[in-house]
Design a protein around this motif. Structure first.
Motif, PDB file in Angstrom:
ATOM      1  N   LYS A 155       1.886   6.462  -1.402  1.00 30.19           N
ATOM      2  CA  LYS A 155       0.758   5.631  -1.000  1.00 30.19           C
ATOM      3  C   LYS A 155      -0.215   5.394  -2.157  1.00 30.19           C
ATOM      4  CE  LYS A 155       0.785   7.164   3.838  1.00 30.19           C
ATOM      5  NZ  LYS A 155      -0.017   7.772   4.932  1.00 30.19           N
TER       6      LYS A 155
ATOM      7  N   GLY B 287       7.459   5.889   0.319  1.00 35.65           N
ATOM      8  CA  GLY B 287       6.737   7.090   0.716  1.00 35.65           C
ATOM      9  C   GLY B 287       5.549   7.437  -0.159  1.00 35.65           C
TER      10      GLY B 287
ATOM     11  N   GLU C  33       0.817  -1.215   0.000  1.00 37.37           N
ATOM     12  CA  GLU C  33       0.000   0.000   0.000  1.00 37.37           C
ATOM     13  C   GLU C  33       0.851   1.264   0.000  1.00 37.37           C
ATOM     14  OE1 GLU C  33      -3.068   0.204   2.913  1.00 37.37           O
ATOM     15  OE2 GLU C  33      -3.789  -1.834   2.517  1.00 37.37           O
ATOM     16  N   GLU C  34       2.063   1.165   0.550  1.00 41.89           N
ATOM     17  CA  GLU C  34       2.978   2.305   0.532  1.00 41.89           C
ATOM     18  C   GLU C  34       4.344   1.829   0.080  1.00 41.89           C
ATOM     19  OE1 GLU C  34       4.911   5.714   3.505  1.00 41.89           O
ATOM     20  OE2 GLU C  34       3.042   4.679   4.053  1.00 41.89           O
TER      21      GLU C  34
END
Length: 252
Positions: free
Chosen positions: A218, A216, A212-213
């Motif tokens: 997202k 840095g 999901e990330e």
């Protein structure tokens, strides 16, 4: 559907059709791909298929009689309206998704892979179209022929597990009113609608997967929301933005 490729270098493309989606389509009997070696129709015992150009010049030109003989050996059983014979050439019409969709509805497509300095102009009397991948020159038409086949095969019913995948990818057609409903009216869409344009082609929206990330960056929150209506609106908006940024010519 049947596709026949006439080429001087069968080995350049045979391997391509033995992998991935094209191979599975053949295994399922959804596509019949035949590769014809033009050297089998050489004019002499030395295997001659080309000759020097009249008027002088560099390179060798593929002979018209060789191609004509090979074409006559190709068995065309379908009605004429469902058959096309094309040749790959940098002088041809630009191949695009619309052309791929058109070809995917044929019963039989015959592709002549051009090579060397070119093909004797008289060959064009026996083909329906010249097709180009873009404004650049390659050593031969084998790569172009393979690309054309790949783009067609994936559009055939039953080839992809999820056929809707071909409906929302780059160059999919979207109604102007649908766009306005999703992202609101702006000067560009208003101008298109005022011109009487009802549909435009868009590039595909950005895709994300796990994690999901990453470094840095997202994944957009809307894609994690589970709200399918909002996801659809976001994707349509991003498709429009991507097209405007990368291929504004599609919106003309």
């Amino acid at each position: 559907m049947k596709i026949t490729i006439l080429t001087l270098f069968p080995k350049m493309i045979e391997g391509f059709f033995k992998e991935s989606i094209v191979k599975r389509a053949q295994d399922k009997g959804l596509i019949d791909i035949r590769i014809v070696d033009l050297r089998e129709y050489a004019v002499d015992d030395y295997g001659s298929v080309d000759d020097r150009p009249y008027g002088g010049g560099v390179g060798m030109v593929l002979r018209a009689d060789v191609v004509w003989t090979a074409l006559n050996k190709v068995k065309v059983k379908s009605e004429k309206s469902k058959v096309k014979k094309v040749i790959t050439s940098p002088k041809g019409k630009l191949f695009n998704q619309k052309k791929a969709q058109e070809f995917s509805k044929l019963n039989h497509l015959v592709i002549i892979a051009g090579h060397y300095e070119g093909v004797d102009e008289r060959v064009l009397e026996y083909v329906d179209e010249e097709i180009s991948l873009g404004d650049f020159v390659m050593t031969g038409g084998e790569i172009a022929a393979s690309a054309i086949v790949d783009s067609i095969v994936r559009l055939l019913p039953g080839v992809l597990k999820h056929e809707e995948a071909t409906q929302k990818e780059s160059f999919f057609s979207t109604a102007i009113n649908q766009l306005i409903g999703a992202i609101g009216e702006n000067s560009i869409l208003k101008k298109l609608r005022d011109k009487g344009i009802k549909k435009v082609q868009l590039l595909e929206y950005p895709q994300y997967t796990r994690p999901e990330e990453f470094n840095g960056i997202k994944v957009p929150a809307v894609l994690l929301s589970g709200n399918h209506k909002e996801v659809e609106k976001w994707r349509l908006k991003k498709s429009f933005e991507q097209t405007l940024k990368k291929r504004p010519d599609l919106l003309v």
